[in-house]
Design a protein around this motif. Structure first.
Motif, mmCIF file in Angstrom:
data_model
loop_
_atom_site.group_PDB
_atom_site.id
_atom_site.type_symbol
_atom_site.label_atom_id
_atom_site.label_comp_id
_atom_site.label_asym_id
_atom_site.label_seq_id
_atom_site.Cartn_x
_atom_site.Cartn_y
_atom_site.Cartn_z
ATOM 1 N N LEU A 187 0.735 -1.151 0.307
ATOM 2 C CA LEU A 187 0.218 -0.264 0.056
ATOM 3 C C LEU A 187 0.897 1.338 -0.152
ATOM 4 O O LEU A 187 0.355 2.185 -0.613
ATOM 5 C CB LEU A 187 -1.426 0.057 0.885
ATOM 6 N N ASN A 188 2.685 1.194 1.420
ATOM 7 C CA ASN A 188 3.240 2.049 0.556
ATOM 8 C C ASN A 188 3.652 2.583 -0.954
ATOM 9 O O ASN A 188 3.785 3.432 -0.934
ATOM 10 C CB ASN A 188 4.183 2.459 2.218
ATOM 11 N N GLY A 189 3.994 1.563 -0.933
ATOM 12 C CA GLY A 189 4.606 1.843 -2.065
ATOM 13 C C GLY A 189 3.500 2.301 -3.592
ATOM 14 O O GLY A 189 3.527 3.216 -4.361
ATOM 15 N N LEU A 190 2.259 1.738 -3.776
ATOM 16 C CA LEU A 190 1.165 2.414 -4.666
ATOM 17 C C LEU A 190 0.987 3.799 -4.690
ATOM 18 O O LEU A 190 0.765 4.913 -5.073
ATOM 19 C CB LEU A 190 -0.152 1.379 -4.593
ATOM 20 N N VAL A 191 0.839 3.971 -2.897
ATOM 21 C CA VAL A 191 0.211 5.003 -2.356
ATOM 22 C C VAL A 191 1.736 6.161 -3.173
ATOM 23 O O VAL A 191 1.124 7.749 -3.604
ATOM 24 C CB VAL A 191 0.358 5.504 -0.915
ATOM 25 N N MET A 192 2.791 5.667 -2.642
ATOM 26 C CA MET A 192 3.739 6.987 -3.369
ATOM 27 C C MET A 192 3.931 6.881 -5.154
ATOM 28 O O MET A 192 4.251 8.204 -5.761
ATOM 29 C CB MET A 192 5.502 5.716 -2.824
ATOM 30 N N CYS A 193 3.200 5.683 -5.673
ATOM 31 C CA CYS A 193 3.650 6.056 -6.874
ATOM 32 C C CYS A 193 2.903 7.037 -7.202
ATOM 33 O O CYS A 193 2.338 7.183 -8.263
ATOM 34 C CB CYS A 193 3.520 4.116 -7.456
ATOM 35 N N CYS A 194 1.573 6.596 -7.091
ATOM 36 C CA CYS A 194 0.366 8.042 -7.342
ATOM 37 C C CYS A 194 0.847 9.394 -6.745
ATOM 38 O O CYS A 194 1.056 9.284 -7.572
ATOM 39 C CB CYS A 194 -0.562 7.858 -6.841
ATOM 40 N N ILE A 195 1.678 9.667 -5.863
ATOM 41 C CA ILE A 195 1.647 10.709 -5.406
ATOM 42 C C ILE A 195 2.897 11.645 -5.986
ATOM 43 O O ILE A 195 2.555 12.314 -6.968
ATOM 44 C CB ILE A 195 2.158 11.166 -3.964
ATOM 45 N N GLU A 196 3.614 10.436 -6.735
ATOM 46 C CA GLU A 196 4.834 10.918 -7.144
ATOM 47 C C GLU A 196 4.649 10.817 -8.689
ATOM 48 O O GLU A 196 6.213 10.393 -9.548
ATOM 49 C CB GLU A 196 5.984 11.038 -6.690
ATOM 50 N N LYS A 197 3.515 11.064 -9.060
ATOM 51 C CA LYS A 197 3.591 10.406 -10.871
ATOM 52 C C LYS A 197 4.249 11.018 -11.620
ATOM 53 O O LYS A 197 4.605 10.104 -12.632
ATOM 54 C CB LYS A 197 2.648 10.277 -11.467
ATOM 55 N N ASP A 198 4.654 12.452 -11.568
ATOM 56 C CA ASP A 198 5.714 12.644 -12.595
ATOM 57 C C ASP A 198 6.962 12.240 -12.587
ATOM 58 O O ASP A 198 7.402 12.444 -13.578
ATOM 59 C CB ASP A 198 5.185 14.368 -12.276
ATOM 60 N N MET A 199 7.126 12.050 -11.300
ATOM 61 C CA MET A 199 9.097 11.432 -11.474
ATOM 62 C C MET A 199 8.395 9.792 -12.072
ATOM 63 O O MET A 199 9.861 9.032 -12.148
ATOM 64 C CB MET A 199 9.129 11.104 -10.199
ATOM 65 N N LEU A 200 7.662 9.178 -11.971
ATOM 66 C CA LEU A 200 7.324 7.767 -11.946
ATOM 67 C C LEU A 200 7.260 7.865 -13.692
ATOM 68 O O LEU A 200 8.134 6.493 -14.177
ATOM 69 C CB LEU A 200 6.057 7.643 -11.427
ATOM 70 N N ASP A 201 6.763 8.642 -14.330
ATOM 71 C CA ASP A 201 6.699 8.908 -15.745
ATOM 72 C C ASP A 201 8.055 8.885 -17.052
ATOM 73 O O ASP A 201 8.293 8.727 -18.198
ATOM 74 C CB ASP A 201 6.087 10.159 -16.461
ATOM 75 N N ASN A 202 8.630 9.246 -15.356
ATOM 76 C CA ASN A 202 10.518 9.770 -16.193
ATOM 77 C C ASN A 202 11.118 8.459 -15.911
ATOM 78 O O ASN A 202 12.470 8.681 -16.254
ATOM 79 C CB ASN A 202 11.184 10.868 -15.926
ATOM 80 N N ILE A 203 10.634 7.637 -15.754
ATOM 81 C CA ILE A 203 11.805 6.244 -15.188
ATOM 82 C C ILE A 203 11.357 5.416 -15.769
ATOM 83 O O ILE A 203 10.636 5.128 -16.642
ATOM 84 C CB ILE A 203 10.954 5.484 -13.728
ATOM 85 N N ASP A 204 11.591 4.964 -16.722
ATOM 86 C CA ASP A 204 11.664 3.423 -17.490
ATOM 87 C C ASP A 204 11.731 2.579 -16.945
ATOM 88 O O ASP A 204 12.406 1.501 -16.233
ATOM 89 C CB ASP A 204 13.325 3.197 -18.481
ATOM 90 N N LEU A 205 10.266 1.725 -17.382
ATOM 91 C CA LEU A 205 10.431 0.899 -16.045
ATOM 92 C C LEU A 205 11.094 -0.531 -16.408
ATOM 93 O O LEU A 205 10.930 -1.485 -16.034
ATOM 94 C CB LEU A 205 8.831 0.632 -16.013
ATOM 95 N N ASP A 206 10.870 -0.893 -18.016
ATOM 96 C CA ASP A 206 11.561 -1.496 -18.824
ATOM 97 C C ASP A 206 13.222 -2.431 -18.454
ATOM 98 O O ASP A 206 13.243 -3.281 -17.960
ATOM 99 C CB ASP A 206 11.854 -1.809 -20.591
ATOM 100 N N THR A 207 14.042 -1.243 -17.537
ATOM 101 C CA THR A 207 14.685 -1.301 -17.387
ATOM 102 C C THR A 207 14.803 -1.572 -15.568
ATOM 103 O O THR A 207 15.375 -3.024 -14.776
ATOM 104 C CB THR A 207 15.751 -0.229 -16.817
ATOM 105 N N ILE A 208 14.032 -1.937 -14.786
ATOM 106 C CA ILE A 208 13.924 -1.795 -13.480
ATOM 107 C C ILE A 208 12.890 -3.211 -13.872
ATOM 108 O O ILE A 208 12.867 -4.309 -13.033
ATOM 109 C CB ILE A 208 12.372 -0.770 -12.908
ATOM 110 N N ILE A 209 11.850 -3.654 -14.492
ATOM 111 C CA ILE A 209 11.299 -4.983 -14.200
ATOM 112 C C ILE A 209 12.266 -6.247 -14.790
ATOM 113 O O ILE A 209 12.527 -6.787 -14.500
ATOM 114 C CB ILE A 209 10.463 -5.111 -15.974
ATOM 115 N N SER A 210 13.303 -5.371 -15.250
ATOM 116 C CA SER A 210 14.329 -6.835 -16.013
ATOM 117 C C SER A 210 15.223 -7.212 -14.783
ATOM 118 O O SER A 210 15.946 -7.642 -14.700
ATOM 119 C CB SER A 210 15.134 -6.294 -17.151
ATOM 120 N N ASP A 211 15.487 -6.252 -14.095
ATOM 121 C CA ASP A 211 16.282 -5.980 -12.614
ATOM 122 C C ASP A 211 15.629 -7.053 -11.887
ATOM 123 O O ASP A 211 15.960 -7.702 -11.220
ATOM 124 C CB ASP A 211 16.743 -4.597 -12.479
#
Length: 223
Positions: A187-211
């Motif tokens: 829950l804390n992780g999802l809330v943080m992702c929603c609040i910091e949506k602008d920062m999350l949009d600039n993150i390459d999710l493919d790299t995180i998923i592969s890692d």
């Protein structure tokens, strides 16, 4: 709000009227008195209470803003910072130092803080800069340690409870009855992702998923 107040009236009790009675005026007076009593009760118990709460909240909010401005006002933009002479700058730095004398492992030194701001007054570009832009300029220069600490405090101090209200608004969207068994960590992780949506949009999710997949891959040997 252009809302017409309407108050429910009780059901009129009808009684038998004899041929020689005429109590229309009396009933009108009773109904008018009941209507006035309901309006006065609403005014005292609800309207005045809401007005008092709103006034108290706004007063407290403006008092907090004035207190915040009295401490950090000279750091709001480059125009205010450059307009201060040595005496005024020293007074502002002294008030800030007395309020936030222990903010991290390294304290804000008053003399160094004043000296850094004097240098910063001369080195800032000749254009209006906000606190964010000044902080970026200070971080890029990497030679204003005390000023950097002051701007970090300025940009992280919560003046209002708006950030907390936004967090609870997001929480209502995430923690619904279908997700009542969600763990606190997720829950804390999802809330943080929603609040910091602008920062999350600039993150390459493919790299995180592969890692993540490489660290959690099951390596089983089958004979």
């Amino acid at each position: 709000m252009d809302i017409e107040p309407r108050f429910l009236t009780k059901r009129r009790v009808m009684r038998k009227i004899h041929f020689d009675e005429n109590n229309d005026d009396e009933e009108n007076v009773i109904n008018a008195e009941a209507q006035a009593a309901e309006e006065e009760s609403f005014r005292v118990k609800y309207f005045l209470v809401m007005i008092d709460v709103a006034i108290a909240s706004l007063t407290k909010r403006f008092e907090d803003l004035k207190s915040f401005e009295s401490i950090f006002g000279f750091l709001f933009n480059s125009e205010k910072l450059k307009s201060l002479d040595d005496k005024e700058l020293r007074e502002c730095c002294t008030k800030f130092s007395n309020t936030y004398s222990h903010v991290s492992s390294s304290d804000v030194n008053l003399d160094d803080f004043c000296s850094e701001l004097r240098v910063l007054q001369m080195t800032l570009p000749n254009r209006l800069m906000s606190a964010d832009e000044i902080f970026d300029f200070v971080r890029a220069a990497d030679c204003y340690q005390n000023v950097s600490i002051a701007y970090r405090i300025l940009l992280t101090v919560t003046v209002t409870v708006a950030s907390a209200e936004r967090s609870f608004s997001k929480l209502k969207l995430l923690k619904n009855y279908l997700r009542s068994t969600m763990s606190q960590e997720r829950l804390n992780g999802l809330v943080m992702c929603c609040i910091e949506k602008d920062m999350l949009d600039n993150i390459d999710l493919d790299t995180i998923i592969s890692d993540f997949a490489s660290k959690n891959a099951r390596r089983c040997r089958f004979s």
